[in-house]
Design a protein around this motif. Structure first.
Motif, PDB file in Angstrom:
ATOM      1  N   GLN A  33       0.833  -1.202   0.000  1.00  0.00           N
ATOM      2  CA  GLN A  33       0.000   0.000   0.000  1.00  0.00           C
ATOM      3  C   GLN A  33       0.874   1.260   0.000  1.00  0.00           C
ATOM      4  OE1 GLN A  33      -3.218   0.196  -0.418  1.00  0.00           O
ATOM      5  NE2 GLN A  33      -3.198   2.429  -0.279  1.00  0.00           N
ATOM      6  N   MET A  34       1.984   1.203   0.710  1.00  0.00           N
ATOM      7  CA  MET A  34       2.889   2.357   0.725  1.00  0.00           C
ATOM      8  C   MET A  34       3.494   2.619  -0.653  1.00  0.00           C
ATOM      9  SD  MET A  34       4.924   2.040   4.340  1.00  0.00           S
ATOM     10  CE  MET A  34       4.056   2.168   5.900  1.00  0.00           C
ATOM     11  N   VAL A  35       3.758   1.527  -1.387  1.00  0.00           N
ATOM     12  CA  VAL A  35       4.271   1.700  -2.752  1.00  0.00           C
ATOM     13  C   VAL A  35       3.235   2.425  -3.605  1.00  0.00           C
ATOM     14  CG1 VAL A  35       5.029   0.477  -4.816  1.00  0.00           C
ATOM     15  CG2 VAL A  35       5.778  -0.304  -2.580  1.00  0.00           C
ATOM     16  N   ILE A  36       1.975   2.064  -3.401  1.00  0.00           N
ATOM     17  CA  ILE A  36       0.909   2.748  -4.148  1.00  0.00           C
ATOM     18  C   ILE A  36       0.866   4.216  -3.785  1.00  0.00           C
ATOM     19  CG2 ILE A  36      -1.591   2.879  -4.456  1.00  0.00           C
ATOM     20  CD1 ILE A  36      -1.707  -0.140  -4.030  1.00  0.00           C
ATOM     21  N   GLU A  37       0.927   4.509  -2.479  1.00  0.00           N
ATOM     22  CA  GLU A  37       0.880   5.908  -2.044  1.00  0.00           C
ATOM     23  C   GLU A  37       2.093   6.698  -2.506  1.00  0.00           C
ATOM     24  OE1 GLU A  37       0.484   5.761   2.127  1.00  0.00           O
ATOM     25  OE2 GLU A  37      -1.563   4.973   2.126  1.00  0.00           O
ATOM     26  N   ALA A  38       3.236   6.016  -2.629  1.00  0.00           N
ATOM     27  CA  ALA A  38       4.461   6.719  -3.004  1.00  0.00           C
ATOM     28  C   ALA A  38       4.505   7.059  -4.488  1.00  0.00           C
ATOM     29  CB  ALA A  38       5.676   5.874  -2.630  1.00  0.00           C
ATOM     30  N   PHE A  39       3.953   6.192  -5.331  1.00  0.00           N
ATOM     31  CA  PHE A  39       4.112   6.379  -6.762  1.00  0.00           C
ATOM     32  C   PHE A  39       2.801   6.610  -7.508  1.00  0.00           C
ATOM     33  CE2 PHE A  39       7.612   3.570  -5.373  1.00  0.00           C
ATOM     34  CZ  PHE A  39       8.657   4.438  -5.624  1.00  0.00           C
ATOM     35  N   LYS A  40       1.686   6.627  -6.799  1.00  0.00           N
ATOM     36  CA  LYS A  40       0.417   6.851  -7.473  1.00  0.00           C
ATOM     37  C   LYS A  40       0.380   8.254  -8.068  1.00  0.00           C
ATOM     38  CE  LYS A  40      -4.574   6.847  -6.700  1.00  0.00           C
ATOM     39  NZ  LYS A  40      -5.645   6.670  -5.700  1.00  0.00           N
ATOM     40  N   SER A  41       0.043   8.346  -9.366  1.00  0.00           N
ATOM     41  CA  SER A  41       0.022   9.651 -10.039  1.00  0.00           C
ATOM     42  C   SER A  41      -1.313  10.361  -9.896  1.00  0.00           C
ATOM     43  CB  SER A  41       0.347   9.467 -11.521  1.00  0.00           C
ATOM     44  OG  SER A  41      -0.690   8.726 -12.161  1.00  0.00           O
ATOM     45  N   GLY A  42      -2.388   9.619  -9.709  1.00  0.00           N
ATOM     46  CA  GLY A  42      -3.708  10.237  -9.647  1.00  0.00           C
ATOM     47  C   GLY A  42      -4.429  10.262 -10.982  1.00  0.00           C
ATOM     48  N   PHE A  43      -3.708   9.905 -12.052  1.00  0.00           N
ATOM     49  CA  PHE A  43      -4.346   9.853 -13.367  1.00  0.00           C
ATOM     50  C   PHE A  43      -5.114   8.545 -13.529  1.00  0.00           C
ATOM     51  CE2 PHE A  43      -0.575  12.574 -14.404  1.00  0.00           C
ATOM     52  CZ  PHE A  43      -1.303  13.742 -14.544  1.00  0.00           C
ATOM     53  N   GLU A  44      -6.091   8.580 -14.401  1.00  0.00           N
ATOM     54  CA  GLU A  44      -6.854   7.381 -14.742  1.00  0.00           C
ATOM     55  C   GLU A  44      -6.256   6.754 -16.000  1.00  0.00           C
ATOM     56  OE1 GLU A  44      -9.137   5.971 -13.079  1.00  0.00           O
ATOM     57  OE2 GLU A  44      -9.489   7.483 -11.534  1.00  0.00           O
ATOM     58  N   PRO A  45      -6.396   5.454 -16.171  1.00  0.00           N
ATOM     59  CA  PRO A  45      -5.882   4.810 -17.391  1.00  0.00           C
ATOM     60  C   PRO A  45      -6.578   5.365 -18.627  1.00  0.00           C
ATOM     61  CG  PRO A  45      -6.390   3.183 -15.714  1.00  0.00           C
ATOM     62  CD  PRO A  45      -6.955   4.480 -15.228  1.00  0.00           C
ATOM     63  N   PRO A  46      -5.926   5.328 -19.792  1.00  0.00           N
ATOM     64  CA  PRO A  46      -6.544   5.875 -21.013  1.00  0.00           C
ATOM     65  C   PRO A  46      -7.711   5.013 -21.476  1.00  0.00           C
ATOM     66  CG  PRO A  46      -4.500   4.762 -21.533  1.00  0.00           C
ATOM     67  CD  PRO A  46      -4.595   4.796 -20.043  1.00  0.00           C
ATOM     68  N   GLY A  47      -8.628   5.661 -22.127  1.00  0.00           N
ATOM     69  CA  GLY A  47      -9.760   4.937 -22.672  1.00  0.00           C
ATOM     70  C   GLY A  47      -9.479   4.397 -24.057  1.00  0.00           C
ATOM     71  N   ASP A  48     -10.548   3.923 -24.730  1.00  0.00           N
ATOM     72  CA  ASP A  48     -10.393   3.371 -26.081  1.00  0.00           C
ATOM     73  C   ASP A  48     -10.049   4.473 -27.068  1.00  0.00           C
ATOM     74  OD1 ASP A  48     -11.006   0.947 -25.026  1.00  0.00           O
ATOM     75  OD2 ASP A  48     -13.152   1.083 -25.534  1.00  0.00           O
ATOM     76  N   ILE A  49      -9.290   4.106 -28.079  1.00  0.00           N
ATOM     77  CA  ILE A  49      -8.933   5.050 -29.136  1.00  0.00           C
ATOM     78  C   ILE A  49     -10.038   5.053 -30.180  1.00  0.00           C
ATOM     79  CG2 ILE A  49      -7.228   5.606 -30.915  1.00  0.00           C
ATOM     80  CD1 ILE A  49      -5.155   4.200 -29.223  1.00  0.00           C
ATOM     81  N   ASP A  50     -10.499   6.247 -30.495  1.00  0.00           N
ATOM     82  CA  ASP A  50     -11.562   6.370 -31.516  1.00  0.00           C
ATOM     83  C   ASP A  50     -11.017   6.080 -32.907  1.00  0.00           C
ATOM     84  OD1 ASP A  50     -13.279   7.055 -29.521  1.00  0.00           O
ATOM     85  OD2 ASP A  50     -13.047   9.226 -29.825  1.00  0.00           O
ATOM     86  N   PHE A  51     -11.891   5.518 -33.727  1.00  0.00           N
ATOM     87  CA  PHE A  51     -11.538   5.247 -35.109  1.00  0.00           C
ATOM     88  C   PHE A  51     -11.513   6.560 -35.883  1.00  0.00           C
ATOM     89  CE2 PHE A  51     -12.861   4.416 -39.484  1.00  0.00           C
ATOM     90  CZ  PHE A  51     -11.861   3.569 -39.893  1.00  0.00           C
ATOM     91  N   GLU A  52     -10.443   6.769 -36.626  1.00  0.00           N
ATOM     92  CA  GLU A  52     -10.315   7.974 -37.431  1.00  0.00           C
ATOM     93  C   GLU A  52     -10.464   7.600 -38.902  1.00  0.00           C
ATOM     94  OE1 GLU A  52      -6.938  10.331 -36.455  1.00  0.00           O
ATOM     95  OE2 GLU A  52      -6.993   9.754 -34.335  1.00  0.00           O
ATOM     96  N   ASP A  53     -11.472   8.129 -39.487  1.00  0.00           N
ATOM     97  CA  ASP A  53     -11.775   7.808 -40.883  1.00  0.00           C
ATOM     98  C   ASP A  53     -11.126   8.853 -41.774  1.00  0.00           C
ATOM     99  OD1 ASP A  53     -12.760   6.898 -43.207  1.00  0.00           O
ATOM    100  OD2 ASP A  53     -14.888   7.115 -42.700  1.00  0.00           O
ATOM    101  N   PHE A  54     -10.157   8.410 -42.583  1.00  0.00           N
ATOM    102  CA  PHE A  54      -9.451   9.328 -43.476  1.00  0.00           C
ATOM    103  C   PHE A  54     -10.064   9.352 -44.883  1.00  0.00           C
ATOM    104  CE2 PHE A  54      -6.353   8.144 -40.272  1.00  0.00           C
ATOM    105  CZ  PHE A  54      -5.830   9.378 -39.931  1.00  0.00           C
ATOM    106  N   THR A  55     -11.174   8.628 -45.030  1.00  0.00           N
ATOM    107  CA  THR A  55     -11.775   8.595 -46.378  1.00  0.00           C
ATOM    108  C   THR A  55     -12.614   9.814 -46.646  1.00  0.00           C
ATOM    109  OG1 THR A  55     -13.674   7.375 -45.511  1.00  0.00           O
ATOM    110  CG2 THR A  55     -11.790   6.088 -46.329  1.00  0.00           C
ATOM    111  N   GLN A  56     -12.975  10.568 -45.631  1.00  0.00           N
ATOM    112  CA  GLN A  56     -13.808  11.740 -45.809  1.00  0.00           C
ATOM    113  C   GLN A  56     -13.052  12.955 -45.319  1.00  0.00           C
ATOM    114  OE1 GLN A  56     -17.472  11.140 -43.772  1.00  0.00           O
ATOM    115  NE2 GLN A  56     -18.010   9.263 -44.908  1.00  0.00           N
ATOM    116  N   PRO A  57     -13.150  14.035 -46.004  1.00  0.00           N
ATOM    117  CA  PRO A  57     -12.495  15.278 -45.517  1.00  0.00           C
ATOM    118  C   PRO A  57     -13.201  15.777 -44.262  1.00  0.00           C
ATOM    119  CG  PRO A  57     -13.860  15.729 -47.442  1.00  0.00           C
ATOM    120  CD  PRO A  57     -13.865  14.236 -47.292  1.00  0.00           C
ATOM    121  N   MET A  58     -12.468  15.847 -43.236  1.00  0.00           N
ATOM    122  CA  MET A  58     -13.035  16.297 -41.964  1.00  0.00           C
ATOM    123  C   MET A  58     -11.912  16.814 -41.083  1.00  0.00           C
ATOM    124  SD  MET A  58     -13.688  12.629 -40.135  1.00  0.00           S
ATOM    125  CE  MET A  58     -14.000  13.416 -38.581  1.00  0.00           C
TER     126      MET A  58
END
Length: 593
Positions: free
Chosen positions: A266-291
């Motif tokens: 638990q101390m290791v967690i308290e010592a190095f915990k950043s407070g950030f949440e893990p990243p979510g899913d990456i959205d699909f980027e469609d390059f077939t349409q100009p946007m």
């Protein structure tokens, strides 16, 4: 059983035996001395061993001793120090109770032995003198008897001779009578001397010598008893420390049993915990349409542009990387994160906040972290700020205690002027008041930052909305200002507007080289330390009262002045602790103490 009656004729052997007994006692004293030296050497080695593995004060190693396993090790080191102390106690007790006592006893024993054998020799000399007197009296009696016999024979011869005159016969008769009288006197003297000798000899062998030998026997028996008691004390000294040594070992066992792997985890967690949440899913980027290019707030990195898109500032990817994901870089791009951070600063708006972050990054590269710990992740920053607030509160309490003590002293001086001048403490009271006020302002400042970071920490159940690689924990105003050019979408992502301005193309390596070759700040004056300051926090420097130093950055309103001692030692000190003498004609010439 008495030496006086059984060993009346062994004077020389008794003298040798008693000397041997003293030699044995001195040998035992030497043995105990060497044992005490061994105990002292062992205790010293144990103390050195404990000291060798003790954590250094105000170091990173000391911070590592907050875990239960390292605390148990530290307790073991402390107990070993106490264990060494018990061996020192053994040495001290043996020295005082055995070595010291026996050394004094040996000196007394030698004096007593010398006295007894002196009396014995004196008695022997007396009896020998009596024997000589007896022998002289005997020889004289024998000689007188022989002379009387010869005189009698001569008288008888003269009396029988008819040719000898009557006068010669009378003379011979008188001579014979004189010799007989002398023989009788010698006989009486010899008889008297003999009786006296027999009396002296009886007293010598039945009174004087037994008494002397009895004293020698008592002395020798006391020596034997004393060495036995010393051996017993030798064991008792060891036995007395066994309970304390056992307690030390029990404490070591108790410390070992206190090791808790769950708590350490638990101390290791308290010592190095950043407070950030893990990243979510990456959205699909469609390059077939100009946007317009859409960036998910939880994405790990920006997508690559097509072959027609303009490269941005010498970097193929503008987004930040997650800490545990590595990105391939060319050798010239290995000087991340400073150059990469500079590219992001130059391409984001408004520029002023980016340059503030650049300054913060530069300070980190030079080894001095920002005062608000904004270079740390939220959770670590909160802990650092809370620690700083607690330290400042302790300093305030310390200053207040000093002020209360001086106030009481002043009251005593007012009531009893002969004890001191009450006005002499006014200056120090004023200084303490100023110090307390400055410390309270510092507390308010750090409490404000603490409230800020606690207010913006995301809840544990909230979906992550931040991406972080080489994160910079900026203050709220900087985050809001830099976020003005981003359009938030309902799902938590944002769209970055394409800047119409021409982006600067500066190679990262040139930027890094520029900061690598940057010269230190020039001196702008000198200062004198009014009080001793222990610079225990990161970015500060310790100074001694009366020390002269160089000023390289004056107080910007935050209560701190940046100073330099030599080429490698510089840092911040409270402005109230130094008296500054600014050089208005300084042109940047650098000199070192």
């Amino acid at each position: 059983m008495s030496w006086g009656t059984e060993l009346w004729d062994q004077f020389d052997n008794l003298e040798k035996h008693t000397q041997w007994g003293i030699d044995v006692l001195e040998k035992y004293i030497k043995f105990v001395k060497e044992r005490t030296e061994i105990e002292l050497g062992y205790a010293k080695q144990l103390r050195n061993l404990s000291k060798k593995y003790q954590p250094k004060k105000n170091s990173k190693e000391e911070e590592e001793y907050r875990y239960t396993s390292t605390k148990a090790f530290l307790a073991t080191l402390n107990e070993m120090n106490d264990y060494a102390g018990q061996h020192e106690v053994i040495s001290e007790n043996m020295t005082s109770l055995i070595t010291g006592e026996l050394t004094r006893y040996v000196q007394e024993l030698k004096q007593e032995r010398k006295s007894h054998f002196h009396d014995g020799r004196k008695a022997q000399q007396h009896i020998e003198t009596c024997w000589k007197q007896l022998e002289a009296s005997k020889r004289r009696f024998e000689r007188d008897c022989k002379e009387a016999d010869r005189a009698q024979q001569y008288f008888e011869k003269m009396d029988a001779d008819i040719n000898v005159t009557k006068a010669d016969v009378e003379k011979a008769r008188q001579q014979a009578q004189l010799r007989h009288q002398m023989a009788e006197d010698s006989k009486a003297e010899y008889s008297s001397t003999l009786q006296k000798f027999n009396s002296e000899q009886h007293d010598h062998y039945y009174t004087h010598i037994p008494n002397i030998f009895q004293k020698i026997q008592d002395m020798e028996e006391r020596r034997i008893v004393r060495i036995g008691e010393s051996m017993k004390t030798f064991a008792e000294v060891d036995r007395q420390v066994i309970p304390i040594i056992g307690k030390c070992l029990d404490e070591i066992t108790k410390a070992a049993e206190s090791v808790d792997h769950k708590s350490d985890s638990q101390m290791v967690i308290e010592a190095f915990k950043s407070g950030f949440e893990p990243p979510g899913d990456i959205d699909f980027e469609d390059f077939t349409q100009p946007m317009k290019r859409t960036i998910s707030e939880s994405s790990l990195s920006n997508s690559r542009g097509d072959g027609k898109s303009e490269p941005k500032f010498g970097s193929k990817s503008k987004g930040k990387l997650w800490p545990f994901i590595k990105k391939n870089k060319s050798p010239k791009q290995q000087k991340e994160p400073l150059s990469h951070r500079f590219n992001e600063f130059m391409t984001s708006k408004p520029k002023i906040h980016c340059f503030r972050s650049l300054k913060r990054g530069l300070s980190l590269k030079l080894g001095a972290g920002p005062e608000d710990f904004s270079n740390l992740p939220p959770e670590q920053r909160r802990k650092k700020l809370q620690q700083k607030v607690d330290e400042l509160n302790k300093d305030i309490q310390k200053e207040m205690d000093q002020r209360d003590a001086l106030t009481k002293m002043k009251d005593v001086y007012i009531k009893n002027p002969q004890m001191g001048d009450a006005a002499s403490v006014d200056h120090r009271l004023a200084e303490l008041g100023q110090n307390i006020e400055k410390l309270r302002l510092e507390v308010q400042k750090f409490e404000g930052w603490l409230a800020e970071v606690e207010g913006r920490l995301p809840p544990r159940n909230e979906q992550a909305r931040r991406q972080s690689g080489l994160y910079e924990a900026q203050n709220t105003s900087a985050v809001n200002s830099c976020a003005q050019d981003r359009e938030s979408s309902p799902d938590g992502s944002y769209t970055e507007e394409q800047s119409q301005e021409t982006e600067m193309k500066v190679p990262a390596t040139d930027f890094d080289d520029e900061f690598d070759d940057e010269e230190p700040l020039p001196t702008i004056g000198t200062c004198k330390a009014l009080y001793t300051f222990e610079g225990q926090n990161e970015g500060t420097i310790s100074v001694a009262e009366g020390e002269m130093l160089y000023v390289i950055e004056e107080d910007k309103g935050d209560g701190w002045t940046r100073i330099r001692r030599n080429e490698d030692e510089e840092g911040y000190v409270p402005t109230s602790y130094v008296e500054v003498y600014l050089d208005k004609n300084a042109k940047g010439a650098m000199t070192y103490i």
